[in-house]
Design a protein around this motif. Sequence first.
Motif, PDB file in Angstrom:
ATOM      1  N   PRO A   1       0.809  -1.225   0.000  1.00 44.96           N
ATOM      2  CA  PRO A   1       0.000   0.000   0.000  1.00 44.96           C
ATOM      3  C   PRO A   1       0.841   1.274   0.000  1.00 44.96           C
ATOM      4  CG  PRO A   1       0.004  -0.985   2.184  1.00 44.96           C
ATOM      5  CD  PRO A   1       0.683  -1.964   1.274  1.00 44.96           C
ATOM      6  N   HIS A   2       0.247   2.318  -0.548  1.00 41.47           N
ATOM      7  CA  HIS A   2       0.853   3.656  -0.570  1.00 41.47           C
ATOM      8  C   HIS A   2       0.495   4.373   0.728  1.00 41.47           C
ATOM      9  CE1 HIS A   2       2.237   7.499  -1.807  1.00 41.47           C
ATOM     10  NE2 HIS A   2       1.068   7.983  -2.204  1.00 41.47           N
ATOM     11  N   ARG A   3       1.535   4.914   1.422  1.00 47.07           N
ATOM     12  CA  ARG A   3       1.324   5.625   2.683  1.00 47.07           C
ATOM     13  C   ARG A   3       2.001   6.991   2.593  1.00 47.07           C
ATOM     14  NH1 ARG A   3       0.255   2.276   7.206  1.00 47.07           N
ATOM     15  NH2 ARG A   3       0.131   4.248   8.361  1.00 47.07           N
ATOM     16  N   PRO A   4       1.406   7.959   1.892  1.00 45.94           N
ATOM     17  CA  PRO A   4       2.069   9.248   1.704  1.00 45.94           C
ATOM     18  C   PRO A   4       2.314   9.987   3.008  1.00 45.94           C
ATOM     19  CG  PRO A   4      -0.226   9.357   1.020  1.00 45.94           C
ATOM     20  CD  PRO A   4       0.082   7.921   1.259  1.00 45.94           C
ATOM     21  N   GLU A   5       1.482   9.726   4.017  1.00 48.58           N
ATOM     22  CA  GLU A   5       1.635  10.423   5.296  1.00 48.58           C
ATOM     23  C   GLU A   5       2.749   9.837   6.149  1.00 48.58           C
ATOM     24  OE1 GLU A   5      -0.531   6.780   6.310  1.00 48.58           O
ATOM     25  OE2 GLU A   5      -0.580   8.184   4.629  1.00 48.58           O
ATOM     26  N   THR A   6       3.199   8.619   5.821  1.00 47.94           N
ATOM     27  CA  THR A   6       4.250   7.947   6.593  1.00 47.94           C
ATOM     28  C   THR A   6       5.231   7.302   5.621  1.00 47.94           C
ATOM     29  OG1 THR A   6       2.522   7.402   8.217  1.00 47.94           O
ATOM     30  CG2 THR A   6       4.677   6.380   8.532  1.00 47.94           C
ATOM     31  N   PRO A   7       6.213   8.060   5.129  1.00 51.49           N
ATOM     32  CA  PRO A   7       7.117   7.541   4.095  1.00 51.49           C
ATOM     33  C   PRO A   7       7.807   6.226   4.460  1.00 51.49           C
ATOM     34  CG  PRO A   7       7.367   9.909   4.298  1.00 51.49           C
ATOM     35  CD  PRO A   7       6.461   9.487   5.419  1.00 51.49           C
ATOM     36  N   ARG A   8       8.125   6.009   5.722  1.00 49.09           N
ATOM     37  CA  ARG A   8       8.832   4.774   6.072  1.00 49.09           C
ATOM     38  C   ARG A   8       7.944   3.541   5.909  1.00 49.09           C
ATOM     39  NH1 ARG A   8       7.582   2.819  11.095  1.00 49.09           N
ATOM     40  NH2 ARG A   8       6.313   4.179  12.420  1.00 49.09           N
TER      41      ARG A   8
ATOM     42  N   THR B   1      -0.106   1.007 -10.629  1.00 52.94           N
ATOM     43  CA  THR B   1      -1.128   1.616  -9.784  1.00 52.94           C
ATOM     44  C   THR B   1      -0.666   1.608  -8.331  1.00 52.94           C
ATOM     45  OG1 THR B   1      -2.266  -0.498  -9.438  1.00 52.94           O
ATOM     46  CG2 THR B   1      -2.976   0.852 -11.317  1.00 52.94           C
ATOM     47  N   LYS B   2      -1.238   2.499  -7.532  1.00 55.19           N
ATOM     48  CA  LYS B   2      -0.919   2.532  -6.107  1.00 55.19           C
ATOM     49  C   LYS B   2      -2.174   2.174  -5.313  1.00 55.19           C
ATOM     50  CE  LYS B   2      -1.156   7.569  -6.589  1.00 55.19           C
ATOM     51  NZ  LYS B   2      -0.310   8.780  -6.639  1.00 55.19           N
ATOM     52  N   VAL B   3      -1.977   1.345  -4.311  1.00 54.12           N
ATOM     53  CA  VAL B   3      -3.068   0.868  -3.471  1.00 54.12           C
ATOM     54  C   VAL B   3      -3.269   1.833  -2.305  1.00 54.12           C
ATOM     55  CG1 VAL B   3      -3.741  -0.948  -1.854  1.00 54.12           C
ATOM     56  CG2 VAL B   3      -2.814  -1.538  -4.112  1.00 54.12           C
TER      57      VAL B   3
END
Length: 380
Positions: free
Chosen positions: A329-336, A347-349
């Motif tokens: 999954p894509h977690r833009p708010e938590t890069p790590r 695609t990004k989940v």
Amino acid sequence: MEEPKGIKQAKGISRSQFLAGAAAVGIAGAVGPKGQARATEARPGRGLRRRGVVYTVGAGETPGTAWSARRMRHDIRAIRDDLHADTVDVTGDGVERLTSTAAEAAERGLHVWLQPTLGDAPQRDILEHLAETGRFAERLRRQGASVDFSVGCEFWLFVPGILPGETVLDRIRHLQNGTVDWPRTLRRLADFTAKAAKAGRSVFKGNLGYAAAQSIDDPDWSLFDIVGIDYYAHFEKPSDHVRELKQYLRWGKPLAITEFGTCAYAGAPETGGMGWDIVDYDKEPPEIKGNPVRSERVQADYVGGLLDVFASMGLYAAMAFEFISADAPHRPETPRLDLDMASYALTKVIKDHPDDPASDWHWEPKEAFRAVARRYGRHG
């Protein structure tokens, strides 16, 4: 390369990623093309004949990320209508998942490259899984669908009994330790590849193929109608890619790029097939190592540039790896925790509730999706 640890990590690393790990321990080039067949040009300047994407079916790490008929039908429509692909590489294990997906793609008017990839099972079971899938491919073909059938990919790593070790993890360890008898391995590989080709021919009367590892695998291409290569090379100039790929035209057969791609961070293309190795799967949840900089543009430029190379050579087919990676999954708010950075997917989940493993999710297109769609739409 850090050695994979544990079954959970094995699930988190795709088949092509294990291949990259094997190449990294120094066996790349240990097996090279024989160079016996005549050199030939493809269809220069005429574009790709098949414009495709890899769609993996599988059980997933959780029930929520497993294959589902509902999601699959949505994805196949998007592949045709939004990505503008005309080909789907349906790959993975589970005959029902493979055949249901292939049937949906054929019904939507797409060309199907059907490739069963059951691994870490007895060779007898792998051949039976192959034959059952191939029988369905033949039924589709007789009904008028456009189908190529691939007997599998990179047998030397994923089929027990060729390299030492009962599982992929065990075989990776032997590769890392250098405890591989290559003459014996090559004999076993040739023997199983011949059995797989025979099983495929016995049930499927259309074009037969196989997906080989770039610069490692060396199958007897006289057994097949299509040369298939998983391609993860990095060169600065397009002409270097052309030079690399021309060696696979020497058999005078259509060349299909059965996988190609990179990840979405700065510097990923330079890692070749090792882009996935920025994830620490020993952590719970898995974390990104170091401080890579997310860049969808880097991924888009690499994928788009390779498509331009393949089109300039007039290759038979190219299948971008891959449409979706549900377990990254894509977690833009938590890069790590942004595992999508280490994903090859177009695609990004996006999960509705990022910290909930059971959360529902949807996908959104990356820049690479749009780069592919522009080219496929233009040539379509």
